[in-house]
Design an enzyme around this catalytic site. Structure first.
Site, PDB file in Angstrom:
ATOM      1  N   ASN A 156     -34.532 -64.875  -5.182  1.00 55.77           N
ATOM      2  CA  ASN A 156     -34.391 -63.473  -4.770  1.00 55.77           C
ATOM      3  C   ASN A 156     -34.107 -62.637  -6.010  1.00 55.77           C
ATOM      4  O   ASN A 156     -32.952 -62.429  -6.402  1.00 55.77           O
ATOM      5  CB  ASN A 156     -33.288 -63.328  -3.722  1.00 55.77           C
ATOM      6  CG  ASN A 156     -33.685 -63.975  -2.412  1.00 55.77           C
ATOM      7  OD1 ASN A 156     -34.526 -63.441  -1.695  1.00 55.77           O
ATOM      8  ND2 ASN A 156     -33.122 -65.147  -2.133  1.00 55.77           N
ATOM      9  N   GLU A 157     -35.199 -62.197  -6.610  1.00 55.93           N
ATOM     10  CA  GLU A 157     -35.102 -61.480  -7.874  1.00 55.93           C
ATOM     11  C   GLU A 157     -34.582 -60.060  -7.625  1.00 55.93           C
ATOM     12  O   GLU A 157     -34.529 -59.600  -6.480  1.00 55.93           O
ATOM     13  CB  GLU A 157     -36.484 -61.443  -8.534  1.00 55.93           C
ATOM     14  CG  GLU A 157     -37.069 -62.824  -8.843  1.00 55.93           C
ATOM     15  CD  GLU A 157     -36.317 -63.588  -9.937  1.00 55.93           C
ATOM     16  OE1 GLU A 157     -35.197 -63.186 -10.328  1.00 55.93           O
ATOM     17  OE2 GLU A 157     -36.844 -64.628 -10.391  1.00 55.93           O
ATOM     18  N   PRO A 158     -34.207 -59.354  -8.707  1.00 61.48           N
ATOM     19  CA  PRO A 158     -33.728 -57.986  -8.545  1.00 61.48           C
ATOM     20  C   PRO A 158     -34.674 -57.175  -7.658  1.00 61.48           C
ATOM     21  O   PRO A 158     -35.900 -57.267  -7.793  1.00 61.48           O
ATOM     22  CB  PRO A 158     -33.732 -57.451  -9.980  1.00 61.48           C
ATOM     23  CG  PRO A 158     -33.490 -58.669 -10.816  1.00 61.48           C
ATOM     24  CD  PRO A 158     -34.190 -59.793 -10.115  1.00 61.48           C
ATOM     25  N   SER A 160     -34.588 -57.526  -4.322  1.00 63.12           N
ATOM     26  CA  SER A 160     -34.693 -58.174  -3.006  1.00 63.12           C
ATOM     27  C   SER A 160     -33.684 -57.559  -2.042  1.00 63.12           C
ATOM     28  O   SER A 160     -32.489 -57.489  -2.357  1.00 63.12           O
ATOM     29  CB  SER A 160     -34.380 -59.669  -3.113  1.00 63.12           C
ATOM     30  OG  SER A 160     -35.251 -60.295  -4.000  1.00 63.12           O
TER      31      SER A 160
END
Ligand code: PGA
Length: 620
Positions: A156-158, A160
């Site tokens: 869950n990258e920046p 998300s």
């Protein structure tokens, strides 16, 4: 008191191994109590370096204490897109090798997300099925998480959203950079992946986020202390009522309670803490140390320092001098000088400096200019490359060498024959087959390439081949990243090289590294050997690897580098072309950044600096 800053419960352990034992024990308790109730346990599992100590402990509990996984169901967080299950970097293979193959779990009870499919709808359907399967299993009892330097949990990258569920995502640049050594270069790292969402993770009953090493300290602080933000998705754990961060000291090092303890509680002021506080006040007020006045102390929460009879002027001068005394152009001690306030003692002269490098190139990158200076100042210098480092060498370099050898052979045979089996790898290397990189012949060839480059690079720093020792510790060549197992042989080799070289000045790295990394492992090996070696703390220095820059108040010795010397170092680093993810500009930039930090405190401005910390043997 630190609750004022920390929005998630945090447990800090001196060592990752101890933290891992505790988490594994909680998992074992869950499995046991579920079994007593006649039910199974559901675990959410993570990959990467971080959970490995937990998996190793779970395997031990299975082997030695009868812990059974027969009633355990697992759901992994994520998986790269486009990799076959048996690709060396696939998380499916990771789980087999790191856990499932070693315990009695039923293969049908293990789940790894998978979003293969020819259309978006098909991929979405598979993601929805994964969510459904978790629900049908009764939800996740304990979820293990690592944290990426992008702040991600799972992938869950920046950006998300907190409500996100299992889906296909695009990987952040930082995540791909961190995986580039595993994949033989940034461009080979998959661009997309499938991951459980933040929302999926938040539904777990209990969440443990684990983090080891200084590389994670900054993002851990943001997740724990700053406001919840999509920019660091781990911060969403603040809203979970049963989430806990389990950290080693290095990963916890940026938390306010550890970095600025006087803000959290009343403390006993040591000279070191005073130095730290005053440099913090200098940064906060954007004033050099010598210009701080009583009001600056008060406004920075340091009123008690001046209340005790000291005034800001005398404190400023004492602190300024402490910093000044860390700066030396004589990393081996200055002959005949009064050395009371110098970082390294004068005697004996010349010294035998032994510089340990986890992978052969590390010491050149972190302390190349200091190595050059030690040599120029007449010391005997030995660089000990502890491992072959072959995992850091690009496939293309091996391919190039084989092709060169084949061409030479064709033109000059029979005198120039090369082993025929090397030619067998040309096809798979050219196609980028990840398995080819693991072949022992190719790894050996890469060791030879790296060795040649390090010899060349060191020569640019005045260090001849006879001063280099390539140890090639067995743990490294019997595994790949994240699969290393240290044996007695490794310990013996390190102890015997120390005995043979008998140094009176030692440099090493890895004290704050991820304990599973080559740097973390070799630190433990050398540190252990040093404890039974007759050398005092006065002469043992640590240097930092990669993203482990020292803050000014952590520095015990700062060796200034002139522009000319920095160019010399740049030239030496340029000779390390085969190393997969060596970012020379970043390394040289860090040398400059530390010089700027000293400048800002009001000290003399140098072009660059290489910096060191004293290793306290008593703490090992
Ligand atoms: P690492 O990765 O355990 O390899 O550091 C953690 C993560 O990216 O979540």
């Amino acid at each position: 008191m630190h609750d004022r800053y920390e929005k998630i419960p945090v447990q800090v352990y001196p060592e990752a191994s101890e933290a891992a034992r505790r988490v594994a024990a909680e998992i074992a308790d869950l499995i046991q109590s579920r079994e007593d109730e006649g039910r199974g346990a559901v675990l959410g599992l993570a990959t990467g370096s971080t959970p490995i100590p937990v998996y190793r402990e779970l395997i031990r509990l299975h082997r030695e204490e009868g812990l059974s996984f027969a009633n355990v169901t697992t759901f992994n967080l994520d998986e790269y897109s486009g990799l076959d299950a048996d690709h060396p970097e696939s998380y499916t293979r990771f789980m087999q090798e790191q856990l499932f193959d070693h315990v009695d779990i039923k293969p049908s009870h293990t789940n790894i997300p998978n979003a293969t499919g020819s259309s978006t709808e098909e991929k979405e359907r598979r993601c929805a099925e994964y969510e459904q399967k978790i629900r049908e299993a009764g939800g996740i009892d304990i979820q293990l998480l690592g944290i990426g330097r992008s702040g991600h949990i799972g992938f869950n990258e920046p950006g998300s959203p907190v409500t996100s569920s299992t889906r296909v995502v695009t990987l952040d640049r930082i995540t791909r950079l961190d995986a580039s050594a595993d994949f033989q270069g940034f461009h080979n790292v998959p661009r997309t992946a499938v991951t459980m969402g933040v929302g999926t993770i938040l539904e777990a009953d209990k969440v443990f986020l684990l983090a080891w090493g200084k590389g994670k300290a900054d993002v851990v602080r943001i997740a724990v202390e700053e406001k919840e933000t999509e920019a660091v998705t781990a911060s969403f754990l603040q809203r979970h009522d049963n989430a806990e961060f389990v950290l080693d000291e290095a990963a916890a090092g940026d938390l306010t309670r550890i970095r600025y303890p006087w803000l959290v509680d009343s403390i006993v002021w040591t000279p070191r803490m005073q130095q730290r506080a005053i440099s913090w006040a200098s940064g906060k007020t954007e004033k050099p140390i010598l210009k701080l006045v009583d009001d600056d102390y008060n406004e920075s929460g340091l009123g008690e320092l001046i209340a005790e009879g000291e005034n800001s002027y005398s404190l400023n001068i004492a602190t300024f001098n402490d910093y000044q005394n860390t700066v030396t152009g004589w990393p081996g001690g200055k002959p005949g000088a009064n050395d009371e306030t110098r970082p390294e003692k004068s005697d004996p002269q010349p010294k035998h400096a032994v510089i340990f490098s986890a992978e052969p190139q590390d010491a050149l990158v972190s302390m190349g200019a200091t190595i050059n200076r030690l040599k120029e100042q007449g010391h005997l210098v030995t660089l000990v490359a502890l491992t072959s480092g072959n995992l850091r060498v690009r496939d293309q370099e091996a391919l190039k060498l084989i092709r060169c050898l084949q061409t030479v052979e064709q033109s000059k045979s029979p005198e120039w024959q090369i082993p025929p089996h090397l030619g067998e790898h040309v096809g798979s290397l050219a196609e980028g087959d990840a398995e080819a990189a693991l072949n022992p012949d190719i790894r050996h060839l890469k060791s030879v390439i790296l060795r040649a480059e390090v010899v060349d690079s060191a020569s640019a720093l005045g260090i001849s081949e006879s001063s280099l020792k390539f140890l090639g510790l067995p743990f490294y060549d019997s595994g790949r990243f994240r699969q290393f197992h240290v044996t007695e042989d490794d310990h013996e080799q390190v102890a015997s090289v120390l005995e043979e070289l008998n140094p009176n000045l030692v440099f090493l790295a890895g004290s704050v590294a991820d304990p599973m990394s080559p740097q973390g492992i070799t630190f433990q090996l050398v540190a252990k050997a040093i404890t039974s070696f007759p050398i005092t703390t006065d002469h043992i220095w640590t240097y930092r690897h990669r993203e482990e820059m020292l803050k000014p108040y952590e520095i015990d010795m700062a060796v200034p580098i002139s522009p000319v010397q920095h160019e010399l170092k740049a030239n030496a680093l340029q000779r390390l072309r085969a190393v997969v993810d060596l970012r020379n500009d970043e390394a040289l930039g860090e040398d400059r950044a530390v010089a700027r930090a000293y400048d800002k405190l009001g000290l003399a401005e140098y072009e660059a600096m290489e910096v060191f910390q004293r290793l306290e043997v008593a703490e090992l």
